[in-house]
Design an enzyme around this catalytic site. Structure first.
Site, mmCIF file in Angstrom:
data_model
loop_
_atom_site.group_PDB
_atom_site.id
_atom_site.type_symbol
_atom_site.label_atom_id
_atom_site.label_comp_id
_atom_site.label_asym_id
_atom_site.label_seq_id
_atom_site.Cartn_x
_atom_site.Cartn_y
_atom_site.Cartn_z
ATOM 1 N N LEU A 70 -6.500 4.078 2.077
ATOM 2 C CA LEU A 70 -5.418 4.908 1.991
ATOM 3 C C LEU A 70 -4.479 4.867 3.145
ATOM 4 O O LEU A 70 -5.237 4.857 4.254
ATOM 5 C CB LEU A 70 -5.858 6.403 1.475
ATOM 6 C CG LEU A 70 -6.468 6.533 0.249
ATOM 7 C CD1 LEU A 70 -7.380 7.877 0.251
ATOM 8 C CD2 LEU A 70 -5.386 6.299 -0.844
ATOM 9 N N ARG A 93 0.859 -1.250 -0.006
ATOM 10 C CA ARG A 93 -0.051 0.031 -0.098
ATOM 11 C C ARG A 93 0.997 1.170 -0.005
ATOM 12 O O ARG A 93 0.535 2.135 -0.744
ATOM 13 C CB ARG A 93 -0.968 0.018 1.216
ATOM 14 C CG ARG A 93 -2.122 -0.602 1.016
ATOM 15 C CD ARG A 93 -3.228 -0.496 2.232
ATOM 16 N NE ARG A 93 -4.006 -1.519 2.237
ATOM 17 C CZ ARG A 93 -5.280 -1.854 1.488
ATOM 18 N NH1 ARG A 93 -5.468 -1.127 0.704
ATOM 19 N NH2 ARG A 93 -5.783 -2.702 1.511
ATOM 20 N N GLU A 110 -8.870 7.385 9.882
ATOM 21 C CA GLU A 110 -10.184 6.062 10.322
ATOM 22 C C GLU A 110 -10.909 6.012 8.869
ATOM 23 O O GLU A 110 -11.417 7.014 8.365
ATOM 24 C CB GLU A 110 -10.900 6.534 11.312
ATOM 25 C CG GLU A 110 -11.587 5.441 12.016
ATOM 26 C CD GLU A 110 -12.386 5.699 13.294
ATOM 27 O OE1 GLU A 110 -13.076 5.143 13.728
ATOM 28 O OE2 GLU A 110 -11.562 6.636 13.972
ATOM 29 N N HIS A 128 -19.460 8.930 0.755
ATOM 30 C CA HIS A 128 -19.829 7.273 1.273
ATOM 31 C C HIS A 128 -21.402 7.106 1.154
ATOM 32 O O HIS A 128 -22.046 8.029 1.660
ATOM 33 C CB HIS A 128 -19.294 7.125 2.688
ATOM 34 C CG HIS A 128 -19.449 5.877 2.995
ATOM 35 N ND1 HIS A 128 -18.717 4.939 2.578
ATOM 36 C CD2 HIS A 128 -20.345 5.274 4.087
ATOM 37 C CE1 HIS A 128 -19.129 3.582 3.144
ATOM 38 N NE2 HIS A 128 -19.938 4.018 3.836
ATOM 39 N N MET A 184 -11.945 2.710 -4.624
ATOM 40 C CA MET A 184 -12.277 1.948 -3.723
ATOM 41 C C MET A 184 -10.963 1.296 -3.251
ATOM 42 O O MET A 184 -10.671 0.181 -3.178
ATOM 43 C CB MET A 184 -13.106 0.791 -4.362
ATOM 44 C CG MET A 184 -14.342 1.359 -4.992
ATOM 45 S SD MET A 184 -15.288 2.057 -3.607
ATOM 46 C CE MET A 184 -16.217 0.681 -3.065
#
Ligand code: GAR
Length: 193
Positions: A97, A69, A147, A113, A94
Site C-alpha cells: 500500500l 499503485r 514500512e 503477518h 497481498m
C-alpha cells in the site's frame, strides 16, 4: 455502529474466522461493531464467495485495471470509504500500500503477518524460518505503518517448528493460531475505539 471493512486477496480463512467470531461473540452488542464489507483485489478470490455465504457485501477492485499503485489505492480508498469504516482489516491482502493510503487510515488499519515480526517481513516467511533453523514460528497482528510488515504489535502467537517440518506444514500450524489471535486483537481494539 462501527463498521469493519476486510480486505482479502485469496482464500479468506482469516476473514472467515473474523466473521465467525463476530457472530459467535455478538460484536454488534459487545463492541457496537459489524462487518460492513469484504473487498478483494482479485475477482477470483475464494474468500468472496465465503463472505457472500455469510450475507456480507463484497466488492472487487482489480489491481490489474490500474496503471499505478496510486491509482489503485485511490479507487480502493473510494470503495472502502463508501462503508465509512472504523477499522480496515487486511486479511491476506497481498498488495503493497502507498504511504498516502496508510496515512488515510492511520490507527485504524490492521494486518496479520505469518511470522514473529520483526523477523521475516515480506514473502515466504515459513521457508525462511525453516532455512534459518528457527525453533519457533508464529504470526503477528500489527497496526499498519508506511514500512512494510512493521508497525506497533497488537498480538502474537508462537508455534513450535518440528523436526522434518515443511513450509506447508508450518503454514497450516501457524494459520490455526492466526484464526485465534486476529479476531481477539480486533475485538480488543473495537472496544477501545
Ligand atoms: C495468512 O497466512 C496471512 O497471514 C498471510 O496470508 C495468508 C492468508 O490466508 N498474509 C501475508 O502474508 C501478508 N503479508 P487467508 O486468505 O486464508 O486468510
Amino acid at each position: 455502529m462501527k463498521n469493519i471493512v476486510i480486505l482479502i486477496s485469496g482464500g479468506g480463512s482469516n476473514m472467515a474466522a473474523i466473521v465467525r467470531a463476530a457472530q459467535r461473540d455478538n460484536w454488534r452488542k459487545a463492541c457496537g461493531a459489524q462487518i460492513a464489507a469484504v473487498i478483494s483485489n482479485r475477482p477470483d478470490a475464494g474468500g468472496l464467495a465465503l463472505a457472500r455465504e455469510h450475507g456480507i457485501a463484497t466488492d472487487v477492485v482489480d489491481h490489474k485495471r490500474f496503471d499505478t499503485r496510486d491509482a489503485f489505492d485511490a479507487e480502493l480508498a473510494r470503495v472502502i470509504d463508501v462503508r465509512q469504516p472504523a477499522l480496515v482489516v487486511l486479511a491476506g491482502f497481498m498488495r503493497i500500500l502507498t504511504p498516502g493510503f496508510v496515512a488515510r487510515y492511520r490507527g485504524r488499519l490492521l494486518n496479520i503477518h505469518p511470522s514473529l515480526l520483526p523477523a521475516f517481513p515480506g514473502l515466504h516467511t515459513h521457508q525462511r524460518a525453516l532455512d534459518a533453523g528457527c525453533r519457533f514460528g508464529g504470526a503477528t497482528v500489527h497496526q499498519v505503518t508506511a514500512e512494510l510488515d512493521y508497525g506497533p504489535i497488537l498480538e502474537q502467537a508462537i508455534v513450535p517448528i518440528l523436526p522434518g517440518d515443511t513450509a506447508q506444514a508450518l503454514a497450516a500450524r501457524v494459520l490455526t493460531q492466526e484464526h485465534l489471535i486476529y479476531p481477539r486483537a480486533i475485538a480488543q481494539l473495537l472496544r477501545a475505539l
